[in-house]
Design a protein around this motif. Structure first.
Motif, PDB file in Angstrom:
ATOM      1  N   ASP A  23       0.428  -1.277  -0.054  1.00 44.74           N
ATOM      2  CA  ASP A  23       0.244  -0.249  -0.083  1.00 44.74           C
ATOM      3  C   ASP A  23       0.342   1.194  -0.158  1.00 44.74           C
ATOM      4  O   ASP A  23       0.317   2.594   0.451  1.00 44.74           O
ATOM      5  N   LYS A  24       2.321   1.165  -0.651  1.00 43.85           N
ATOM      6  CA  LYS A  24       2.545   1.923  -0.955  1.00 43.85           C
ATOM      7  C   LYS A  24       2.397   3.043  -1.221  1.00 43.85           C
ATOM      8  O   LYS A  24       2.614   5.398  -0.927  1.00 43.85           O
ATOM      9  N   PHE A  25       1.753   3.041  -2.672  1.00 42.51           N
ATOM     10  CA  PHE A  25       1.335   4.678  -3.289  1.00 42.51           C
ATOM     11  C   PHE A  25      -0.160   5.626  -2.122  1.00 42.51           C
ATOM     12  O   PHE A  25       0.071   6.337  -1.876  1.00 42.51           O
ATOM     13  N   ASP A  26      -0.546   4.449  -1.572  1.00 50.52           N
ATOM     14  CA  ASP A  26      -1.393   5.102  -1.096  1.00 50.52           C
ATOM     15  C   ASP A  26      -1.963   5.605   0.563  1.00 50.52           C
ATOM     16  O   ASP A  26      -1.949   6.875   0.984  1.00 50.52           O
ATOM     17  N   ALA A  27      -0.226   4.733   0.931  1.00 54.44           N
ATOM     18  CA  ALA A  27       0.237   5.576   1.708  1.00 54.44           C
ATOM     19  C   ALA A  27       0.885   6.869   1.413  1.00 54.44           C
ATOM     20  O   ALA A  27       1.032   8.444   2.230  1.00 54.44           O
ATOM     21  N   MET A  28       1.785   7.466   0.443  1.00 49.14           N
ATOM     22  CA  MET A  28       2.103   7.827   0.007  1.00 49.14           C
ATOM     23  C   MET A  28       1.055   9.176  -0.022  1.00 49.14           C
ATOM     24  O   MET A  28       1.317  10.336   0.351  1.00 49.14           O
ATOM     25  N   LEU A  29      -0.680   9.229  -0.499  1.00 48.33           N
ATOM     26  CA  LEU A  29      -1.171   9.691  -0.796  1.00 48.33           C
ATOM     27  C   LEU A  29      -1.739  10.324   0.446  1.00 48.33           C
ATOM     28  O   LEU A  29      -1.481  11.500   0.445  1.00 48.33           O
ATOM     29  N   GLN A  30      -2.059   9.734   1.104  1.00 49.86           N
ATOM     30  CA  GLN A  30      -2.606   9.748   2.039  1.00 49.86           C
ATOM     31  C   GLN A  30      -1.226  10.755   3.314  1.00 49.86           C
ATOM     32  O   GLN A  30      -1.978  11.976   3.573  1.00 49.86           O
ATOM     33  N   GLY A  31      -0.003  10.597   3.057  1.00 52.33           N
ATOM     34  CA  GLY A  31       0.883  11.299   3.527  1.00 52.33           C
ATOM     35  C   GLY A  31       0.669  13.006   3.158  1.00 52.33           C
ATOM     36  O   GLY A  31       0.549  13.470   4.168  1.00 52.33           O
ATOM     37  N   VAL A  32       0.005  12.758   1.974  1.00 50.80           N
ATOM     38  CA  VAL A  32       0.174  14.095   1.091  1.00 50.80           C
ATOM     39  C   VAL A  32      -0.889  14.811   2.022  1.00 50.80           C
ATOM     40  O   VAL A  32      -1.076  16.402   1.835  1.00 50.80           O
ATOM     41  N   LEU A  33      -2.383  14.485   1.899  1.00 49.18           N
ATOM     42  CA  LEU A  33      -3.938  14.840   2.498  1.00 49.18           C
ATOM     43  C   LEU A  33      -3.357  14.702   4.103  1.00 49.18           C
ATOM     44  O   LEU A  33      -4.274  15.864   3.852  1.00 49.18           O
ATOM     45  N   ASP A  34      -2.900  14.227   4.710  1.00 48.74           N
ATOM     46  CA  ASP A  34      -2.408  14.186   6.072  1.00 48.74           C
ATOM     47  C   ASP A  34      -1.871  15.785   6.895  1.00 48.74           C
ATOM     48  O   ASP A  34      -2.229  16.369   7.108  1.00 48.74           O
ATOM     49  N   VAL A  35      -0.793  15.615   5.325  1.00 46.97           N
ATOM     50  CA  VAL A  35       0.271  17.662   5.602  1.00 46.97           C
ATOM     51  C   VAL A  35      -0.813  18.298   5.102  1.00 46.97           C
ATOM     52  O   VAL A  35      -0.726  19.476   6.219  1.00 46.97           O
ATOM     53  N   ALA A  36      -2.192  17.931   4.588  1.00 52.84           N
ATOM     54  CA  ALA A  36      -2.702  19.334   4.205  1.00 52.84           C
ATOM     55  C   ALA A  36      -3.584  19.795   5.615  1.00 52.84           C
ATOM     56  O   ALA A  36      -4.264  20.920   5.027  1.00 52.84           O
ATOM     57  N   HIS A  37      -3.809  18.199   5.795  1.00 51.23           N
ATOM     58  CA  HIS A  37      -4.785  18.995   6.754  1.00 51.23           C
ATOM     59  C   HIS A  37      -4.143  18.800   8.596  1.00 51.23           C
ATOM     60  O   HIS A  37      -5.100  19.275   9.244  1.00 51.23           O
ATOM     61  N   LEU A  38      -2.796  18.783   8.269  1.00 43.72           N
ATOM     62  CA  LEU A  38      -2.147  19.289   9.923  1.00 43.72           C
ATOM     63  C   LEU A  38      -2.758  21.430   9.940  1.00 43.72           C
ATOM     64  O   LEU A  38      -2.395  21.962   8.476  1.00 43.72           O
ATOM     65  N   PRO A  39      -2.436  21.768  10.773  1.00 49.57           N
ATOM     66  CA  PRO A  39      -2.111  23.135  11.185  1.00 49.57           C
ATOM     67  C   PRO A  39      -1.316  23.998  10.522  1.00 49.57           C
ATOM     68  O   PRO A  39      -0.260  23.175  10.808  1.00 49.57           O
ATOM     69  N   ASP A  40      -1.648  24.975  10.486  1.00 52.71           N
ATOM     70  CA  ASP A  40      -0.251  26.009  10.038  1.00 52.71           C
ATOM     71  C   ASP A  40       0.756  26.191  10.538  1.00 52.71           C
ATOM     72  O   ASP A  40       0.489  26.769  11.775  1.00 52.71           O
ATOM     73  N   PRO A  41       2.191  25.697  10.746  1.00 57.14           N
ATOM     74  CA  PRO A  41       3.090  25.680  11.366  1.00 57.14           C
ATOM     75  C   PRO A  41       4.083  26.800  11.824  1.00 57.14           C
ATOM     76  O   PRO A  41       4.382  26.842  12.739  1.00 57.14           O
ATOM     77  N   ILE A  42       3.363  27.971  10.636  1.00 59.10           N
ATOM     78  CA  ILE A  42       3.852  29.248  10.486  1.00 59.10           C
ATOM     79  C   ILE A  42       2.929  30.022  11.699  1.00 59.10           C
ATOM     80  O   ILE A  42       1.928  30.489  11.114  1.00 59.10           O
ATOM     81  N   GLY A  43       3.979  31.307  12.606  1.00 57.86           N
ATOM     82  CA  GLY A  43       2.805  32.421  12.556  1.00 57.86           C
ATOM     83  C   GLY A  43       2.644  31.735  14.360  1.00 57.86           C
ATOM     84  O   GLY A  43       1.555  31.922  14.516  1.00 57.86           O
TER      85      GLY A  43
END
Lengths: 391, 391
Positions: A23-43
Motif C-alpha cells: 500500500d506504498k502508493f496509497d500511504a504516500m497519497l494519504q501522507g500528503v493529504l494528512d499534511v494538508a490537513h495539519l494546522p499551519d505551523p508558521i506564525g
C-alpha cells in the motif's frame, strides 16, 4: 521496475524503488493529504514573556528559508518533502538518486503543474539532476539554510565535511531489540519478527538482537527459531552459537547460523540478516547500544517499568521503545502526517522530522519606547518583571 | 586590566575584559543564581500522542551530550556557560580567548572546587588552553555533539568549514534601527542613542541607522545631533550628508560626519561609529536589512502596528523589535537567567540561547507488544488513533 531488475539493482533497492508494492502508493497519497490537513505551523507563538509593562516578548515560528534535500531512491520522498516544504513555507531544492530518475521527473512535473494554479511561485520547488550541481549548491551557505541528506552514513558524513551549511543528517538505521529475562516470550518473538522482517529495507528495521544472558535458555531458542523460519540468517557470537546448539536450533534451507565478526554489530544489513549477542542485563544492553547503534531507534522487551525506564533514559537514541517494534519509528505512525526523514542528528530535530522540524522561530519584542539603559545590568535601576504571558 | 592596557589591547576589548566595570560582576552572579532557580529543563514531556490503545508516544527533553564552547574574551562567559551546562546535564569543554587567560584559569579553579562537593563528575567541565587542542577536538564528531563558537563571523565560518560536528554559530551582531516617518521623534532619538551607545562592544549594539526618506527633515537632524553630541561618528550616504548639511548639522570635536563607503553597511564597528542611509519605506528597509544585517536583531520605530507587523514578518533576523532598543536582545533581559550566547544560526536555537537551546529530545514509545505489521501502511488493517495526550 523491469529496467531496474535488468540493470542488476540489488533486491532491497528494488523494493525501495517500487511505488506499487503493497500500500506504498496509497500511504504516500494519504501522507500528503494528512499534511494538508495539519494546522499551519508558521506564525505560532511558542513562548511569551512580559519583560516589563508594555514590553512583551513573543517567540514566533517561521520558515527556515531554503532547504537542500539530497535523498536516495524512494520516489515517494519527493511527494512527502514537497508537501512538508510548502506547508512550512520553505523553498526546497531536491536531488534524488539516479535509480529513480524517471519517477522523480514525472512527479516533479506533476508538482509544477499543481503549483501553477496557486500563489506559490513555481521556483519554490526545484529539482537538480547532477552531482556537479550539488557540489556547487553546497558552497552557497549564504543562500541555503539547511541541507537534509537522506542516505548512507558515508553520504551524510561526506556532506557534513564539505559544507558550511547546517546539515540535518538522516543516516544509517542501526536499530536493536533487547530481550530482558522477564519479557513475555510471545511478545518478544512477535516484536523481533516484526522489527526484523516487516520491511528489511527500512531504516527502522532492527539489525541487532540482544538477549539477556539469563534468558538464553528461556527465550533465545523460540525467538531464534522464529527468525530462521522467517528466512533470517543469524550472525551470532560464540556464546549464542553454543546456546543454540545446546537447544538444537539449526539453520534452515534459506537461513544460516554463522559466527559474527567484529563488524557485524556495526552493520546495517538491510536484508534478512540479524546479528545476535548476549548481554549481562539492562546496563550492559545500554552500553552495547550506545557503542554500536546509530542512535536511531532501540527497543526493550520487559515486564518491568523500572527496567524499561532505565533503558529509555540510558539509551542515547532518537527513539527508545518499550514493548513495541522499532518499526513504529516513522513520521506517519507518530502522527506527523509524513516526514522529511528520520534524523540521527542531536540538535534541531531528532527522530522522524515532520513540519515542526522545518520551522525555526524569531523573537518579536513589542515595546513603547523602552531603552536598555533604564534597566539593571545596563546602567539603570528598573527591574524586569519577567511575567509569563498566557499564549 | 593594566596588563591588557600595556599590551596595547583595543579599547572595546578592554571593556569586554573588565569584570569590575559597572554592574557586570553582580549581573554575572545574578545570572548564575537565576539559572539555579530555573526549572529543570531535562525530562520534560513536550509532546505526547496516543498512537493506539496502550501505545503512547512521549517526546522527552534530554541533554545534547558533550558541548565544545569556543569563546572570545569576556570572562563572565565561563560562569554563564558552566551554569547552563550543568543545569542542562551536558558536559562542556571550554576554550577562552588568550587575553583573559588569567581570569579564566582563576574561575575554572573555582568551578572545580565547587563541583568537588557535588555528585557531578569534575570532568564534566573542562578547560582547554591551546588552539592545537581545539583543532584536535573539532575532529571528534563521534564524541562531541555540538560546537558553540562565540566570536567573529570569520571564526564561526572557519570552524563551520573545518568540522563535521554541528555548529551553533554566534557571530557578528550587525544590528540596525529603522525610523519610519510616523515615529515619535523623542522615542526614536532615545532608542537610537541607547542602541548605539549603551554598550558599543555588545553584539546587540546597533551599527546602522535607516531613516525613511520622507523623515529626513522631520527626524534625521534631531537624531543625528543627539548621536554627535554622544560622541558618535556618522558614516553617511551622499543623500544623508546633503540632508544634514541643509539642516546645519555638523561634526563636533569627538564625532565626525564622513561619507560611507561600500563596506560600512556590512561592518560591525563595535565603537562609537554608525552608518546612516535613507530608505524609501518599510519594504525598502526590510530589503536593506536582509541584505546587510547579520540576522541578529533589528528594530523599527513607528506609530503603526501594521507597519511594525510588516517589518517583523519581513525581516529575517532572530530578533525583530518594535519601539524598543536592540540592546534588549539578551538572555538575561529575555528572562532566560543567562545565555550561552546569541545564535545567528537558523536551526536548533536562534537568538539568545539559554537552557532550552542546550537540550534536545528523544521519543519514548510505551506499548504492550504492538507490531507495525498489524497497522495500515505496513501490511495490516489497524488504524492509528493519533489522539493528543494532555501533558
Amino acid at each position: 521496475m523491469e529496467a531496474a531488475e535488468k540493470a542488476n539493482v540489488a533486491a532491497p533497492l528494488i523494493k525501495r524503488l517500487d511505488l506499487s508494492k503493497g500500500d506504498k502508493f496509497d500511504a504516500m497519497l494519504q501522507g500528503v493529504l494528512d499534511v494538508a490537513h495539519l494546522p499551519d505551523p508558521i506564525g505560532k507563538v511558542t513562548f511569551a514573556n512580559r519583560l516589563d509593562d508594555c514590553l512583551d516578548l513573543y517567540r514566533v515560528t517561521c520558515p527556515i528559508g531554503v532547504l537542500l534535500v539530497i535523498f536516495e531512491s524512494r520516489p515517494e520522498v519527493i511527494a512527502n518533502i514537497t508537501a512538508l516544504a510548502i506547508k512550512s513555507a520553505n523553498a526546497v531544492i531536491l536531488k534524488g538518486g539516479k535509480e529513480s530518475f524517471h519517477s522523480f521527473t514525472a512527479m516533479s512535473r506533476l508538482v509544477r503543474e499543481a503549483l501553477a494554479g496557486t500563489e506559490i511561485p513555481p521556483g519554490a520547488v526545484q529539482l537538480v539532476e547532477s552531482r556537479q550541481e550539488v557540489s556547487e549548491l553546497l558552497k552557497q551557505d549564504k543562500y541555503i539554510d539547511l541541507v537534509v541528506p537522506r542516505g548512507s552514513n558515508e553520504l551524510v558524513r561526506s556532506i557534513k565535511g564539505g559544507t558550511k551549511i547546517p546539515v540535518l543528517g538522516h543516516a544509517d538505521g542501526l536499530c536493536s531489540v533487547y530481550i530482558h529475562e522477564d519479557a513475555d516470550l510471545d511478545m518478544a518473538r512477535r516484536i523481533v519478527i516484526d522489527a526484523k522482517t516487516n520491511y528489511v529495507a527500512g531504516c527502522n528495521a532492527a539489525e541487532s538482537l540482544l538477549v539477556q544472558r539469563s534468558a538464553l535458555q528461556s527465550h533465545l531458542p523460540t525467538i531464534a527459531q522464529a527468525l530462521i523460519d522467517a528466512g533470517v540468517s543469524l550472525k551470532v557470537t560464540p556464546e549464542i552459537g553454543e546456546a543454540l546448539k545446546l537447544c538444537g536450533v539449526e539453520g534452515a534451507e534459506n537461513a544460516a547460523i554463522m559466527t559474527a565478526n567484529d563488524k557485524d554489530f556495526d552493520t546495517e544489513f538491510l536484508s534478512l540478516t540479524m546479528a545476535v549477542a548476549a548481554v549481562g542485563g539492562v546496563e550492559d544492553a545500554i552500553k552495547h547500544i550506545n557503542t554500536h547503534s546509530s542512535k536511531h531507534t532501540d527497543s526493550i522487551v520487559t515486564a518491568s517499568k523500572e527496567t524499561a525506564d532505565k533503558f529509555m533514559n540510558g539509551v542515547d537514541s532518537s527513539g527508545v521503545f518499550w514493548n513495541a517494534s522499532t518499526r513504529f519509528s516513522d513520521g506517519f505512525r507518530y502522527g506527523f502526517g509524513t516526514e522529511v526523514g528520520i534524523s540521527t542528528s542531536k540538535i534541531h530535530a531528532r527522530g522522524p522530522v515532520g513540519l515542526e522540524g522545518l520551522t525555526c522561530y524569531q523573537y518579536q519584542l513589542r515595546g513603547n519606547g523602552q531603552v536598555a539603559s533604564d534597566y539593571i545590568g545596563a546602567g539603570g535601576q528598573k527591574q524586569f518583571k519577567h511575567e509569563k504571558i498566557d499564549i
